[in-house]
Design an enzyme around this catalytic site. Structure first.
Site, PDB file in Angstrom:
ATOM      1  N   SER A  16      -5.297 106.520  59.802  1.00 30.96           N
ATOM      2  CA  SER A  16      -4.446 107.326  60.675  1.00 30.96           C
ATOM      3  C   SER A  16      -3.790 108.431  59.869  1.00 30.96           C
ATOM      4  CB  SER A  16      -3.362 106.463  61.348  1.00 30.96           C
ATOM      5  OG  SER A  16      -2.433 105.980  60.389  1.00 30.96           O
ATOM      6  N   ARG A  18      -0.461 111.577  60.113  1.00 26.83           N
ATOM      7  CA  ARG A  18       0.730 112.019  60.847  1.00 26.83           C
ATOM      8  C   ARG A  18       1.306 113.253  60.187  1.00 26.83           C
ATOM      9  NH1 ARG A  18       3.797 107.311  58.724  1.00 26.83           N
ATOM     10  NH2 ARG A  18       3.375 107.343  56.501  1.00 26.83           N
ATOM     11  N   ASP A 248      -1.534 109.747  48.165  1.00 25.75           N
ATOM     12  CA  ASP A 248      -0.482 109.139  48.975  1.00 25.75           C
ATOM     13  C   ASP A 248       0.223 107.995  48.259  1.00 25.75           C
ATOM     14  OD1 ASP A 248      -2.641 107.384  49.131  1.00 25.75           O
ATOM     15  OD2 ASP A 248      -2.835 107.486  51.317  1.00 25.75           O
ATOM     16  N   THR A 249      -0.489 107.279  47.400  1.00 24.54           N
ATOM     17  CA  THR A 249       0.155 106.190  46.657  1.00 24.54           C
ATOM     18  C   THR A 249       1.185 106.725  45.682  1.00 24.54           C
ATOM     19  OG1 THR A 249      -1.855 104.870  46.834  1.00 24.54           O
ATOM     20  CG2 THR A 249      -0.258 104.200  45.170  1.00 24.54           C
ATOM     21  N   THR A 271      -4.039  99.768  53.843  1.00 18.28           N
ATOM     22  CA  THR A 271      -5.473  99.492  53.820  1.00 18.28           C
ATOM     23  C   THR A 271      -5.878  98.910  52.469  1.00 18.28           C
ATOM     24  OG1 THR A 271      -5.891 101.279  55.394  1.00 18.28           O
ATOM     25  CG2 THR A 271      -7.747 100.532  54.077  1.00 18.28           C
ATOM     26  N   ASN A 308      -5.924  97.992  41.825  1.00 16.30           N
ATOM     27  CA  ASN A 308      -6.248  98.120  43.237  1.00 16.30           C
ATOM     28  C   ASN A 308      -6.744  96.769  43.743  1.00 16.30           C
ATOM     29  OD1 ASN A 308      -6.711  99.257  45.713  1.00 16.30           O
ATOM     30  ND2 ASN A 308      -7.857 100.993  44.915  1.00 16.30           N
ATOM     31  N   GLY A 419       2.607  99.510  55.404  1.00 18.03           N
ATOM     32  CA  GLY A 419       2.491  98.651  56.577  1.00 18.03           C
ATOM     33  C   GLY A 419       2.668  97.186  56.247  1.00 18.03           C
TER      34      GLY A 419
END
Length: 483
Positions: A16, A18, A248-249, A271, A308, A419
């Site tokens: 997703s 945003r 993003d991390t 994810t 990871n 999340g």
């Protein structure tokens, strides 16, 4: 008194995306989500791809919504882009896409990965040069496969822009590689701020495709109103496109209120689960390679050793095999409660990338491993949820133990965003397995870190330490003590 400052964060994830309008006023950051949209890889001819034009359309819609949401008379000071790591766009000099963008879960890199992992001398040489272990999704392996299978691409492509770099180009017209996202590629020199010639030569990546990465905070130029199909006078005349940490991390880690003593482990749970800490030096050597430590770079150019771990992708994909699955927060809460009532998983899954990267059926892949290990299969969806959360918790704990052994540090707490921080079963499973308290923060980590770096570049905030200090006062957190 300074006027409120308005910035837009474009945050693109693998499932997703945003666009968030952030407002900085009186030392506090407020967020307004103006646009959210789904994202998914698309398959054709046995390969997986991203819909780059579709994502750009959503980015444009989101920025138009951000402009519309500005208070009367206000302007947008800046915009920044963060995305998932490793994937890229190949363009010509004009920025025209000359090759489809593969998704990192595509299996095309397996031959190259096997060759590298089976050639110990090369594996060690590449790790010593880049600080990045050999993993199927690495940009290095993807680019090597493209050059080998489609050699004409070296005549067509002149630039390799990683995803945040490419969207920055569409917004500003400036082609630049960012340092943070470059560090995910297995092509950046671990001891410097430029590309590793050792890695470029081994993977046969044309050096002309890449330029020396720009640091976080670089101003790439003004946002082009025509890129959004907006007229001049729409409040964008002074809007700067800023190179935030493109990964993003990295942004999510910047949003965490870390203690100054360096005793915090960071966990960005989505994810993927990315477990790591901040360091002035990379974590290298044979033991680090065996532990699959990746030495990504922070927005300030320092190091973020991380491991990871397969993340909530396991659960997201398993849900597809069940006709009844949660559709709202109430149903999710009920499912987590049902899973929590089940006994602790005695034998968690072996978190093998090759098995769970992108199988046709995640449930079937999980079942196959359990049968091979002669373990019972869960009987319900709640049983799979329990198994997956306990397995992820065990994976997080293993990574933390490796870090303590390799770095000589003793970690005191786990800071968790993403999340997974909303999943109380996962948080508790992680605390139990690691023997450390989990501080789960109700925060849009990657968005907040994106905005923090824009504010620092605009000189509205002195530095990241100052931002973290101001943020900590407003953060809501839930603490899970180990049981």
């Amino acid at each position: 008194m300074a006027k409120p400052l308005h910035c837009a964060a474009i945050d693109l994830g693998a499932t997703s995306g945003r666009v968030i309008l952030g407002t900085w006023a009186k030392g506090r950051l407020s967020l307004q989500e103006v646009h959210r949209f789904p994202n998914a890889l698309r398959s054709a001819g046995g390969h997986d791809y991203w819909d780059i034009p579709g994502l750009w359309q959503e980015v444009q819609a989101g920025l138009r919504a951000a402009v519309a949401a500005l208070p009367k008379g206000a302007t947008l000071a800046s915009v920044g882009v963060d995305t998932w790591g490793v994937d890229y766009v190949l363009t010509n000099d004009a920025g025209r896409i000359v090759f489809p963008t593969h998704a990192y879960r595509d299996a095309r890199t397996q031959v190259g990965l096997t060759h590298l992992t089976n050639t110990r001398a090369a594996l060690q040489r590449i790790y010593a040069a880049t600080g990045i272990p050999a993993v199927f999704y690495n940009s290095s392996l993807q680019l090597a496969e493209t050059v080998e299978k489609c050699p004409a691409i070296t005549d067509l492509a002149t630039r390799c822009l990683f995803l945040p770099d490419y969207f920055n180009f569409l917004l500003s017209g400036q082609m630049a590689n960012g340092l943070s996202i470059a560090s995910t590629t297995q092509l950046l020199d671990v001891h410097g701020d430029d590309w590793s010639r050792v890695a470029l030569d081994y993977f046969r990546v044309p050096p002309v495709w890449l330029t020396k990465p720009v640091p976080t905070g670089a101003r790439l130029g003004r946002l082009r109103p025509e890129a959004l199909s907006l007229p001049n006078g729409a409040g964008l005349e002074q809007t700067q496109v800023i190179a935030v940490p493109g990964h993003d991390t990295t942004c999510a880690y910047d949003a965490m209120p870390a203690a100054a003593d360096g005793a915090d482990i960071f966990l960005s749970s989505g994810t993927w689960s990315l477990v790591g800490f901040e360091s002035d030096q990379p974590l290298l050597g044979p033991a680090a390679l065996t532990a699959r430590v990746a030495n990504d770079r922070t927005g300030r150019g320092e190091y973020r050793p991380l491991v990871n771990v397969l993340g909530l992708w396991l659960l997201e994909q398993t849900l597809k095999d069940f006709a009844t699955r949660p559709k709202n927060d109430r149903e999710w809460s009920a499912l987590i409660s049902a899973a929590n009532r089940l006994p602790l998983t005695a034998s968690p899954l072996d978190m093998i990338f090759a098995e769970f990267a992108n199988p046709p059926s995640m449930k079937a892949a999980i079942d196959a491993q359990l049968k091979r290990r002669k373990l019972p299969l869960p009987k319900t969806l709640a049983g799979y949820v329990r198994l997956i959360c306990d397995s992820l918790g065990a994976g997080h704990a293993m990574a933390i133990r490796d870090f303590e052994q390799l770095s000589g540090r003793t970690f005191k707490r786990i800071l968790m965003v993403g999340g997974g921080a909303k999943n109380r079963l996962l948080c508790q499973a992680t605390a139990n397995a690691a023997g450390l308290p989990v501080h789960a923060f109700a925060i849009e980590g990657s968005v907040v870190g994106n905005l923090a770096n824009q504010l620092i570049a605009l000189k509205a905030v002195k530095n990241l330490a100052a931002f973290r200090a101001s943020l900590a006062a407003d953060l809501k957190q839930t603490i899970y003590q180990p049981r």
